[in-house]
Write a protein that holds these residues in place. Structure first.
Motif, short mmCIF file in Angstrom:
data_model
loop_
_atom_site.label_atom_id
_atom_site.label_comp_id
_atom_site.label_asym_id
_atom_site.label_seq_id
_atom_site.Cartn_x
_atom_site.Cartn_y
_atom_site.Cartn_z
N ASP A 290 41.55 45.77 45.37
CA ASP A 290 42.32 44.79 44.61
C ASP A 290 43.02 43.80 45.54
O ASP A 290 43.18 42.62 45.20
N GLU A 291 43.44 44.27 46.72
CA GLU A 291 44.04 43.36 47.71
C GLU A 291 43.01 42.35 48.20
O GLU A 291 43.32 41.17 48.39
N ALA A 292 41.78 42.82 48.39
CA ALA A 292 40.70 41.91 48.81
C ALA A 292 40.45 40.85 47.74
O ALA A 292 40.31 39.66 48.03
N LEU A 293 40.41 41.28 46.47
CA LEU A 293 40.15 40.35 45.38
C LEU A 293 41.29 39.34 45.21
O LEU A 293 41.07 38.18 44.87
N ALA A 294 42.52 39.78 45.49
CA ALA A 294 43.67 38.87 45.40
C ALA A 294 43.54 37.75 46.44
O ALA A 294 43.87 36.59 46.15
N VAL A 295 43.06 38.08 47.63
CA VAL A 295 42.83 37.06 48.66
C VAL A 295 41.70 36.13 48.22
O VAL A 295 41.82 34.90 48.31
N LEU A 296 40.61 36.73 47.72
CA LEU A 296 39.46 35.93 47.30
C LEU A 296 39.83 34.95 46.19
O LEU A 296 39.34 33.81 46.16
N HIS A 297 40.69 35.38 45.28
CA HIS A 297 41.05 34.56 44.13
C HIS A 297 41.97 33.39 44.50
O HIS A 297 42.32 32.58 43.63
N GLN A 298 42.32 33.29 45.78
CA GLN A 298 43.04 32.11 46.25
C GLN A 298 42.11 30.89 46.37
O GLN A 298 42.56 29.76 46.48
N PHE A 299 40.80 31.17 46.33
CA PHE A 299 39.80 30.10 46.37
C PHE A 299 39.40 29.74 44.94
O PHE A 299 39.45 30.59 44.04
N PRO A 300 38.98 28.49 44.70
CA PRO A 300 38.59 28.07 43.35
C PRO A 300 37.42 28.91 42.81
O PRO A 300 36.55 29.34 43.59
N GLU A 301 37.41 29.12 41.50
CA GLU A 301 36.32 29.90 40.90
C GLU A 301 35.01 29.14 41.02
O GLU A 301 34.94 27.92 40.88
N SER A 302 33.94 29.91 41.33
CA SER A 302 32.59 29.34 41.45
C SER A 302 31.60 30.49 41.40
O SER A 302 32.00 31.67 41.43
N ASP A 303 30.32 30.19 41.34
CA ASP A 303 29.30 31.23 41.38
C ASP A 303 29.37 32.01 42.68
O ASP A 303 29.14 33.22 42.70
N VAL A 304 29.68 31.31 43.76
CA VAL A 304 29.77 31.97 45.07
C VAL A 304 30.94 32.95 45.09
O VAL A 304 30.80 34.09 45.54
N ARG A 305 32.09 32.51 44.59
CA ARG A 305 33.25 33.42 44.54
C ARG A 305 32.96 34.62 43.66
O ARG A 305 33.31 35.76 43.99
N ASN A 306 32.31 34.37 42.51
CA ASN A 306 31.96 35.47 41.60
C ASN A 306 30.98 36.44 42.27
O ASN A 306 31.05 37.66 42.06
N ALA A 307 30.06 35.90 43.06
CA ALA A 307 29.09 36.75 43.78
C ALA A 307 29.80 37.61 44.82
O ALA A 307 29.48 38.79 44.99
N LEU A 308 30.78 37.02 45.51
CA LEU A 308 31.56 37.80 46.48
C LEU A 308 32.36 38.90 45.78
O LEU A 308 32.45 40.03 46.27
N GLU A 309 32.91 38.57 44.61
CA GLU A 309 33.65 39.58 43.85
C GLU A 309 32.72 40.72 43.43
O GLU A 309 33.09 41.90 43.53
N GLU A 310 31.52 40.38 43.00
CA GLU A 310 30.54 41.41 42.63
C GLU A 310 30.23 42.31 43.83
O GLU A 310 30.13 43.53 43.70
N LEU A 311 30.10 41.70 45.00
CA LEU A 311 29.78 42.46 46.21
C LEU A 311 30.93 43.39 46.59
O LEU A 311 30.71 44.52 47.02
N VAL A 312 32.15 42.92 46.40
CA VAL A 312 33.33 43.76 46.66
C VAL A 312 33.32 44.96 45.73
O VAL A 312 33.54 46.11 46.17
#
Length: 320
Positions: A290-312
């Motif tokens: 969840d800490e990793a996802l909180a950092v990731l969500h500081q970036f704008p939503e996109s397919d790439v961000r969603n793909a990184l979230e899926e990988l996490v």
């Protein structure tokens, strides 16, 4: 990892050709070993993190592919060396390099992979990528040595455990994300954010690996293997620190003296489960996720961000 593979399908194909080129050798023996390694590659999570981190900041470029190749070369080298250190005959269900070509050749192969990775960056003046990965390699070595030093005494604290896995596992995932980001982001702050993101993912990833030792899935190593190797992981550390003095002494005696007795090892596994060690480690794993996802969500939503979230999420939900 379906979305992740879709988002960087073209980039992964390009990476494959870059990596095959990176491991080529003029020595026939080395070439045979390299072909064996390439054919039996794993899930390639680290190159995926490199490429997605790069794509989060812009178009993937030649420097991004070299960064992904360097990360995979360093990771493969450490696996080859680890199998020698652990005297392991298998890797991902196949014979390890040292099982087929013996220890001396395996060590030299690992050294060769590291040299190829360093030269790949140096020859192309990818100095930032090289700096990021070289520091990770130092941290990985320190983490492994710290584990050797502390595990002998069987009095590992939770804080030291986190320090160990931050070095030996999380540092490489942190460097994968940071090196990929460094090839497309122009802002050092964004690169550092991606490094922190990768570190948090790496912590969750290692705790998940440690939990496999207490499960029933076939994950490429026998259940209880960490106990047989006297490795203190988070579920066991929690149990030792939250049980009665009598049970603590009994568990330590088994780990020190009876770690090859499958019935006594099973007793330790059962006690860790009963005491809440599995539940506690699982909660910590999800907290890092969840800490990793909180950092990731500081970036704008996109397919790439969603793909990184899926990988996490894959790192904590995977079955092997």
């Amino acid at each position: 990892m379906k979305l992740a593979k879709q988002v960087i399908a073209e980039e992964l194909n390009m990476f494959e050709s870059h990596f095959k080129e990176a491991v080529k050798s003029r020595v026939a023996l080395l070439d045979r070993v390299m072909q064996y390694i390439v054919k039996r590659k794993g899930k390639q999570m680290r190159p995926m993190f490199v490429l997605l981190s790069a794509k989060l900041g812009g178009a993937v470029n030649e420097s991004s592919y070299r960064a992904a190749s360097l990360v995979e070369l360093v990771h493969t080298a450490t696996l080859v060396h680890d199998d020698v250190v652990d005297d392991s005959m298998e890797r991902r269900g196949f014979f390890s390099v040292n099982a087929l070509w013996k220890n001396k050749i395996a060590v030299l192969v690992g050294d060769y992979l590291l040299a190829k990775g360093l030269l790949l960056s140096l020859n192309n003046k990818d100095h930032m990528v090289l700096e990021i990965l070289t520091d990770a390699f130092r941290l990985m070595s320190e983490g492994e040595l710290l584990q050797f030093e502390k595990s002998r005494k069987l009095n590992l604290t939770e804080d030291i455990y986190y320090e160990i896995i931050k070095g030996k596992t999380a540092s490489l995932l942190a460097s994968a994300c940071a090196s990929g980001a460094s090839t497309t982001f122009s802002n050092a702050e964004d690169v550092n954010r991606m490094k922190l993101f990768g570190e948090k993912v790496g912590m969750a990833f290692q705790i998940k690996d440690d939990l496999f030792d207490y499960g029933s899935q076939d994950v490429g190593k026998p259940t209880g293997n960490d106990i047989k190797e006297k490795k203190l992981t988070l579920p066991l550390i929690y149990t030792l620190n939250n049980t009665s003095p009598e049970m603590r002494r009994k568990l330590i005696h088994i780990i020190k003296n009876d770690n090859t007795d499958k019935h006594k090892v099973q007793f330790v596994l059962d006690e860790v489960n009963r005491s809440g060690g599995i539940r506690y480690a699982t909660e910590k794993m999800y907290a890092y996720r969840d800490e990793a996802l909180a950092v990731l969500h500081q970036f704008p939503e996109s397919d790439v961000r969603n793909a990184l979230e899926e990988l996490v999420r894959y790192t904590t939900d995977r079955a092997y």
